[in-house]
Scaffold this motif. Structure first.
Motif, PDB file in Angstrom:
ATOM      1  N   GLY B 137       0.826  -1.191   0.000  1.00 35.68           N
ATOM      2  CA  GLY B 137       0.000   0.000   0.000  1.00 35.68           C
ATOM      3  C   GLY B 137       0.856   1.234   0.000  1.00 35.68           C
ATOM      4  N   ILE B 138       0.202   2.362   0.169  1.00 35.46           N
ATOM      5  CA  ILE B 138       0.928   3.614   0.276  1.00 35.46           C
ATOM      6  C   ILE B 138       0.570   4.197   1.608  1.00 35.46           C
ATOM      7  N   TRP B 198      -8.968   3.842  -7.214  1.00 43.36           N
ATOM      8  CA  TRP B 198      -8.260   4.911  -7.914  1.00 43.36           C
ATOM      9  C   TRP B 198      -9.066   6.195  -7.858  1.00 43.36           C
ATOM     10  N   LYS B 205      -3.419   5.140  -6.365  1.00 45.19           N
ATOM     11  CA  LYS B 205      -4.102   3.921  -6.759  1.00 45.19           C
ATOM     12  C   LYS B 205      -3.503   2.769  -5.965  1.00 45.19           C
ATOM     13  N   GLN B 206      -4.350   1.865  -5.570  1.00 50.02           N
ATOM     14  CA  GLN B 206      -3.855   0.660  -4.917  1.00 50.02           C
ATOM     15  C   GLN B 206      -4.799  -0.494  -5.229  1.00 50.02           C
ATOM     16  N   ASP B 207      -4.228  -1.628  -5.580  1.00 49.76           N
ATOM     17  CA  ASP B 207      -5.067  -2.794  -5.829  1.00 49.76           C
ATOM     18  C   ASP B 207      -5.725  -3.258  -4.536  1.00 49.76           C
TER      19      ASP B 207
END
Ligand code: HEA
Ligand code: HEA
Ligand code: CUA
Ligand SMILES: [Cu+2]
Lengths: 200, 267, 544
Positions: B137-138, B198, B205-207
């Protein structure tokens, strides 16, 4: 040009080249084995990643016993040696000895397969039980497929090395050498597999 | 008579000038609405300018050679037998290496400022989730806030919707409401296939992956309504899998929050 | 000491069918196989292009109105798969490789002609099977990447057929790769040194290494995936404890090198074409060789740049950023060398040249967006958007497809002994170039502004730009018309080309056009300087 490969054509037609141009069918085989090895490498990588990041879920069983695979390792190592003997015998044009060693090698291969099946039937987990079980079966199964193919090829060249009318002679070593290389390869993969799957 | 080098320098400076002009004046990006966005746009601008310089330079070189060295009708024979020039080749190995390295370092810096290099932790009040393994993640942490004010949300994605769980208020919403200028920390997990969260205006954006929770932290800076878009193919209605994020003033947000809040159920 | 390889004519030739029928036979002649690859690939290109047209028609309006949503997903999956596995890969590797490599190494055929024919004949059935899967229960619809768990949960038969056909195509490509490596390394004409080979050989050597090292991993992965689908195992199925990200690693371990499998041969081809039409030696032969090998090595260790937004830890993201961006260096060397090859030449501006120069311009653009994509923070915003679609079409279409056309213009006289019409060729180039840029340049903007890829419906604010893009696609479709007309007319009554219309020095031109069955009437020539333009004056064909 309709021969199986151009090297023969060159050899047939030019004795000078015959000396300098080594047979490149072996080269092709080695390239193929590298490719084949990459398939295994992919499987191993997947297994190791699973092992590193995916813990075994609660209650899942993934236990491996050592005796059978150890026996199998020994079987394969011995069979590599017996195969080597077969090659040496052929080099001295002792075809009957070659044939004997080849049959013995094939026999070891068959025992290996039987042991593996025996192991499969006595494992406490099935193909779909958990991630490791699946990977275990995929890896050993794929390897077993290689052993099966190898055993069949050994039987074929054993048949071809018969004394009267066999194709295999000290002049035509290629089939034997090719299968031998393949067999050593399968053997080597097994050792890696044994270490990664059973010992680690 | 002006010599060759003069023209060369003239053209190079022109290419630079044009590229810089375009880089600074053409805006290809949507509105900036999170603290990530201006950082991203800074990187974009640099990459855009460098890219333009290389692209315009190469294009001019190709078209010029086609024109200048084209074979005239009366010509026969070959061009010069020039097979290489070591020093020239070294130059165009080293210069791109330096550019690429600098870009890499710079984007590391950008990524760090976006919070990409921070340790992944989800500031969650309930202790239970701290033990859970976060995969990726961020984790954006701007310096002024440490975990007091931030809002925790749990996102779950499924074919074909996002659900936002506000644990503090004990309710689930299909629309994401967040107060402006506050850090939001989301833990995301998918119920079926891979989706992605997103928001173009936020440049993040993160899956959202089944079986592997990921986190995404961000701080919105501009009041407004922005689309949340699913960016990972997830089935036939992938294109329709959208939601909205509503960034509002804190008072508006609190009003909305209190309206939806459900009493804590004590079991 | 030079040893001649000069087999007495084998009389087996008579066993092979003659005339056009031989293209439908299990021919062992590398030239026939090369043409089989090319024509087969082109037919699949038309199918893939029709699917692309369907995509662009659907996207001309923001609603999902032209086809149902799941059909759209099938169409885009088939489009991607067909274009990659049935058009680009077989053509740049199989077609040109088979036709040219034996000439370049001075051999009469490939090392393993029978394996070669097998490799080709795997392609049509698996391709047809793939296309036919649409009529079963619906084709695969999880994209060409087939990410699980989506690929496990969509209708099974289509996905299984997809896997099977990709496995067969992968097998074909491995067989081809083995053959190329053996031919280049072992079958070289005695006296010909490695560093004297035309650049295309090096490109194919590098490509084949990638094929041999990475394609088997894809095969293994797809086998595991098919177990998940049929046998209910849980490798990639999170419900059963599987790990979906492992699939992505394994898949991209193949599919990133695959992009170089698609482009390295094109690099090789352009290195053959430019020197001939610019009448200059290839600039920087040695650095070109090293840069190919550099791309091969780097190409194997950058796969995770496709996974920056999935479950990748930060350190991994950074490593892959740097490694990926560094590919720009060896690639850049090649591009600068090509421009330097043009510099100071006597350039004939013909269709082959124009397509090659179009390639340079388009590829540089696509490569630069690639380097931008390699930067994690940049990619996080645009991953899985039309920006990525634009990036790779700039490379695969603007790069590789342009080179395929360029090569067709260049080698058509070799294969048929007839010239293609230049006017139609230039018309073809102009329409393609404009259509291509019109189609894909606007897609960068779409991606940056919020249009994800693989969607049948989108935000209406993007309609106008999408329509421009569709218009571009229409132009591209139209551009195939002058090309096809040109080919059909020229095959029948084109101008005779003579043996060496371009006055080229590479070995394939040193025999008659079209070449005899075993490539040379006599001994294969020893070409020590395939790019020796400007060094010796050629006496023949002064008129060119
Ligand atoms: C032939 C095919 C091909 C080729 C050659 C490339 C080449 C490159 N690609 Fe591309 N790529 C694809 C096909 C290709 N790609 C495809 C199909 C996808 C999408 C897959 C999918 O998801 O479906 C993709 C996706 C893709 C991504 C993932 C995007 C995402 O999904 O989020 C990334 C990210 O790093 C990337 C990067 C690169 C880079 C850095 C190069 C480099 O090799 C480019 C190097 C070239 C240059 C840079 C130009 C020439 C150099 C100079 C003139 C020197 C000076 C330049 C500088 C100093 C910068 N590509
Ligand atoms: C590798 C090569 C390749 C090539 C050459 C192309 C060529 C084209 N592609 Fe390709 N494309 C991919 C590879 C390629 N593509 C991949 C890998 C994907 C990703 C798939 C995925 O997400 O899984 C993709 C996805 C993709 C998308 C995104 C879909 C989406 O994400 O929703 C779009 C949209 O515009 C598109 C358009 C086009 C167009 C307009 C062309 C044009 O250049 C095509 C031009 C050719 C023609 C137009 C043919 C002309 C002929 C006729 C029309 C006549 C027919 C006649 C007879 C049959 C007799 N492609
Ligand atoms: Cu969810 Cu796409
Ligand atoms: Cu890649």
């Amino acid at each position: 040009m309709t021969t199986l490969d151009s090297s023969k054509e060159i050899q047939k037609n030019n004795s000078e080249v015959n000396e300098t141009h080594e047979d490149f069918r072996m080269f092709g085989l080695i390239t193929f084995l590298i490719a084949d090895g990459m398939t295994f490498a992919g499987f191993f990588a997947a297994y190791l990643t699973y092992k590193a990041v995916n813990p075994l879920p609660d209650g899942a069983i993934y236990e491996l016993e050592l005796p059978i695979p150890t026996l199998n390792t020994i079987l394969l190592l011995v069979s590599s040696a017996t195969f080597h003997k077969a090659g040496k015998a052929l080099l001295k044009d002792k075809n009957s000895e070659t044939q004997k060693w080849l049959f013995f090698t094939a026999f070891l291969g068959i025992i290996f397969l039987i042991c593996q099946l025996f192991e499969y039937f006595h494992l406490p987990f099935g193909l779909t039980d958990n991630l490791f079980a699946s990977t275990f079966y995929a890896l050993t199964g794929f390897h077993g497929l290689h052993v099966t193919l190898g055993t069949l090829m050994i039987l074929i060249i054993a048949w071809q090395s018969r004394i009267n009318g066999g194709r295999l002679t000290s002049q035509n070593m290629f089939p034997l050498e090719a299968v031998e290389l393949y067999w050593h390869f399968v053997d080597g993969i097994w050792v890696i597999l044994f270490i990664i799957l059973y010992l680690l | 008579m002006l010599n060759k080098n003069f023209y060369l320098i003239l053209i190079i400076s022109l290419v630079f000038a044009i590229s810089f002009w375009i880089g600074f004046n053409v805006n290809l990006l949507p509105a900036e609405a999170s603290i990530n966005a201006p950082i991203y746009d800074e990187l974009f601008k640099i990459l855009f300018i460098i890219g333009l310089i290389i692209f315009i330079g190469m294009t001019i070189a190709v078209i010029y050679s086609l024109f200048k060295f084209r074979k005239r009708n009366d010509q026969i024979g070959d061009g010069i037998a020039l097979e290489g020039n070591l020093s020239l080749e070294i130059v165009w190995t080293i210069i791109p290496s330096i550019i690429v390295l600098l870009i890499g370092l710079y984007s590391y810096n950008i990524y760090d400022r976006m919070g990409g290099m921070k340790e992944l932790n989800h500031n969650h009040e309930m202790m239970s989730s701290n033990t859970e393994k976060i995969w990726a993640g961020i984790s954006q942490t701007s310096d002024n806030e440490i975990a007091i004010n931030n809002l925790s949300i749990e996102v779950s994605a499924m074919q074909f919707a996002f659900l936002f769980n506000y644990p503090k208020g004990n309710f689930i919403s299909g629309e994401l409401h967040v107060p402006v200028d506050q850090k939001v920390s989301m833990k995301m997990e998918s119920k079926d296939v891979i989706h992605a969260f997103w928001v173009p205006e936020f440049r993040i954006k993160q899956d959202i992956i089944p079986g592997q929770p990921t986190i995404l932290n961000f701080t919105p800076t501009k009041v407004g309504k922005y689309p949340i878009i699913c960016a990972e193919l997830c089935g036939p209605y992938h294109g329709g899998m959208r939601a909205s994020i509503i960034v509002e003033e804190e008072s508006d947000y609190n009003e909305w929050f209190n309206k939806n809040k459900k009493p804590e159920v004590n079991l | 000491m030079t040893i001649s390889i000069d087999p007495q004519k084998t009389n087996n030739e008579s066993l092979q069918p003659k005339g056009w029928l031989r293209f439908f036979s299990f021919s062992l002649d590398h030239k026939v196989i090369g043409i089989q690859y090319l024509v087969c690939g082109f037919l699949f290109y038309l199918i893939g292009g029709s699917l692309a047209s369907a995509i662009r028609i659907e996207l001309a309006s923001p609603m999902s109105d032209f086809m149902p949503r799941d059909v759209y997903n099938q169409v885009l999956t088939l489009h991607g798969t067909i274009m990659i596995f049935l058009w680009i890969v077989p053509v740049v590797n199989g077609a040109f490789g088979n036709y040219l490599i034996p000439f370049y190494v001075g051999a009469r055929d490939m090392a393993f002609p029978r394996l070669n024919a097998v490799a080709f004949w795997l392609i049509p059935p698996s391709g047809l099977m793939l296309v036919a899967s649409y009529f079963v229960e619906g084709a695969a619809q999880a994209g060409w990447t087939a990410y699980p768990p989506l690929s496990i949960t969509t209708p099974q038969s289509g996905q299984i057929i997809w896997i099977l056909s990709v496995l067969l195509l992968g097998g074909s490509s491995i067989f081809g790769g083995i053959n190329f490596i053996a031919t280049i390394i072992k079958l070289r004409r005695p006296g010909l040194k490695l560093m004297q080979l035309p650049m295309y050989c090096w490109a194919m050597l590098g490509t084949s290494l990638l094929v041999v090292l990475s394609t088997p991993v894809l095969a293994g992965t797809l086998i595991l995936l098919s177990f998940d689908i049929i046998a209910n195992t849980g490798f990639f199925n999170p419900v059963l404890g599987g790990n979906v990200v492992v699939y992505q690693h394994l898949f991209w371990f193949y599919s990133h090198p695959a992009v170089y499998i698609m482009v390295l041969p094109a690099f090789g081809l352009v290195s053959e074409i430019l020197p001939v039409h610019a009448r200059k030696p290839l600039f920087g032969y040695t650095t070109m060789v090293f840069s190919i090998m550099g791309i091969v090595v780097l190409g194997l260790v950058v796969w995770a740049h496709h996974m920056f937004t999935s479950g990748t830890p930060p350190w991994m993201r950074l490593f892959f950023t740097i490694a990926t961006a560094f590919i720009a260096v060896p690639t850049g060397i090649k591009f600068f060398n090509w421009v330097a090859t043009l510099w100071g030449g006597k350039i004939s501006i013909n269709s082959a040249m124009l397509f090659s120069c179009g390639f340079i311009i388009n590829f540089v653009f696509g490569g630069i967006t690639g380097v931008a994509l390699a930067q994690v923070p940049f990619d996080i915003h645009v991953h899985d958007t039309y920006f990525v679609v634009a990036h790779f079409h700039y490379i695969v279409y603007g790069g590789t497809v342009f080179i395929i056309f360029s090569s067709i213009y260049h080698w058509f006289p070799k294969v048929t002994g007839k010239m293609l019409n230049e006017k139609l060729g230039i018309l073809h180039f102009i329409i393609t170039f404009i259509g291509f840029n019109l189609c894909f340049a606007p897609q960068h903007w779409l991606g940056l502004n919020g249009m994800p890829r693989r969607v049948a419906e989108y935000d209406p604010q993007f309609q106008f730009v999408n329509q421009i893009s569709s218009l571009g696609a229409l132009l591209m479709a139209i551009s195939t018309i002058p090309f096809l007309i040109n080919v059909f007319l020229s095959v029948r009554n084109g101008k005779d080309s003579g043996d060496n219309p371009w006055n080229a020095l590479t070995p394939e031109w040193l025999t008659s056009s079209p070449p005899p069955v075993e490539n040379w009437e006599g001994e294969a020539p020893l070409v020590e300087e395939p790019y020796g333009y400007g060094k010796k004056i050629l006496n023949e064909n002064k008129n060119i």
